[in-house]
Design an enzyme around this catalytic site. Structure first.
Site, mmCIF file in Angstrom:
data_model
loop_
_atom_site.group_PDB
_atom_site.id
_atom_site.type_symbol
_atom_site.label_atom_id
_atom_site.label_comp_id
_atom_site.label_asym_id
_atom_site.label_seq_id
_atom_site.Cartn_x
_atom_site.Cartn_y
_atom_site.Cartn_z
ATOM 1 N N TYR A 77 -3.441 5.923 -9.568
ATOM 2 C CA TYR A 77 -2.081 5.400 -9.757
ATOM 3 C C TYR A 77 -1.061 6.493 -9.427
ATOM 4 O O TYR A 77 -0.069 6.247 -8.756
ATOM 5 C CB TYR A 77 -1.897 4.910 -11.198
ATOM 6 C CG TYR A 77 -2.712 3.675 -11.515
ATOM 7 C CD1 TYR A 77 -2.207 2.404 -11.283
ATOM 8 C CD2 TYR A 77 -4.007 3.776 -12.032
ATOM 9 C CE1 TYR A 77 -2.959 1.261 -11.554
ATOM 10 C CE2 TYR A 77 -4.773 2.646 -12.303
ATOM 11 C CZ TYR A 77 -4.242 1.392 -12.065
ATOM 12 O OH TYR A 77 -4.990 0.270 -12.322
ATOM 13 N N ASN A 100 0.882 -7.914 -7.702
ATOM 14 C CA ASN A 100 0.451 -8.083 -6.310
ATOM 15 C C ASN A 100 0.185 -9.561 -6.013
ATOM 16 O O ASN A 100 -0.724 -10.150 -6.582
ATOM 17 C CB ASN A 100 -0.823 -7.251 -6.073
ATOM 18 C CG ASN A 100 -1.369 -7.397 -4.661
ATOM 19 O OD1 ASN A 100 -0.761 -8.025 -3.794
ATOM 20 N ND2 ASN A 100 -2.535 -6.824 -4.436
ATOM 21 N N CYS A 108 -5.288 -3.915 -4.111
ATOM 22 C CA CYS A 108 -5.010 -3.271 -5.399
ATOM 23 C C CYS A 108 -6.294 -2.856 -6.121
ATOM 24 O O CYS A 108 -6.258 -2.006 -7.001
ATOM 25 C CB CYS A 108 -4.116 -4.139 -6.278
ATOM 26 S SG CYS A 108 -4.732 -5.803 -6.548
ATOM 27 N N HIS A 109 -7.448 -3.416 -5.710
ATOM 28 C CA HIS A 109 -8.711 -2.985 -6.321
ATOM 29 C C HIS A 109 -9.035 -1.530 -5.983
ATOM 30 O O HIS A 109 -9.846 -0.913 -6.652
ATOM 31 C CB HIS A 109 -9.866 -3.907 -5.877
ATOM 32 C CG HIS A 109 -10.052 -3.963 -4.398
ATOM 33 N ND1 HIS A 109 -9.295 -4.802 -3.591
ATOM 34 C CD2 HIS A 109 -10.885 -3.283 -3.570
ATOM 35 C CE1 HIS A 109 -9.674 -4.638 -2.321
ATOM 36 N NE2 HIS A 109 -10.631 -3.717 -2.289
ATOM 37 N N GLU A 135 -17.250 -2.204 -0.583
ATOM 38 C CA GLU A 135 -16.619 -1.362 0.432
ATOM 39 C C GLU A 135 -17.409 -0.077 0.649
ATOM 40 O O GLU A 135 -17.613 0.355 1.785
ATOM 41 C CB GLU A 135 -15.171 -1.057 0.040
ATOM 42 C CG GLU A 135 -14.300 -2.298 0.075
ATOM 43 C CD GLU A 135 -12.813 -2.003 -0.036
ATOM 44 O OE1 GLU A 135 -12.406 -0.823 0.041
ATOM 45 O OE2 GLU A 135 -12.037 -2.969 -0.197
#
Length: 144
Positions: A77, A100, A108-109, A135
């Site tokens: 953050y 979002n 945002c993940h 990912e």
């Protein structure tokens, strides 16, 4: 494996009748799950949500996240606050993530706590952790 079942997923009936922005969105999401290396070259669907048009720190944060934090990466953050131009605004970044309007496409993940913990997510912590590991695995598969 999971990837093969995803590869078989198609939009039910009449995908060609969808308006162009929805077709782009569906193509982008299909690539994200099945062939993530293609997402970088696909057009993003147009974003009409007022939050992404109105001048605000939230808009700045969301566009910065979309532009600068790539597939398989994570950012804290605080780091995202720095990237968006206000290092003291880590809490405001949390608020931006909560609002979002286009999760996954605006990733945002990928925003996690400085401690390395995943932190909260609108879709639930398990989903956030699944997206991050999806990912990571896909990125490792593509690594030379």
């Amino acid at each position: 494996s999971g990837a093969q079942s995803w590869a078989a997923c198609e939009l039910c009936g009449g995908a060609e009748e969808l308006p162009e922005p929805l077709r782009q969105c569906a193509a982008w999401l299909r690539a994200y799950f099945c062939q993530p290396e293609r997402t970088a070259s696909l057009p993003l669907p147009p974003f009409h949500h007022p939050l992404l048009r109105r001048d605000s720190f939230t808009k700045q944060v969301l566009w910065t996240l979309l532009r600068d934090v790539k597939f398989g990466e994570a950012v804290s953050y605080k780091q995202l606050a720095d990237l968006a131009g206000n290092g003291k605004a880590a809490r405001a970044v949390g608020g931006a993530m909560r609002s979002n309007p286009i999760p996954i496409i605006i990733p945002c993940h990928r925003v996690i706590r400085s401690s390395g913990e995943s932190g909260s997510y609108g879709g639930g912590q398990l989903l956030k952790e699944w997206l991050l590991s999806h990912e990571k695995l896909q990125k490792e598969k593509l690594a030379p």
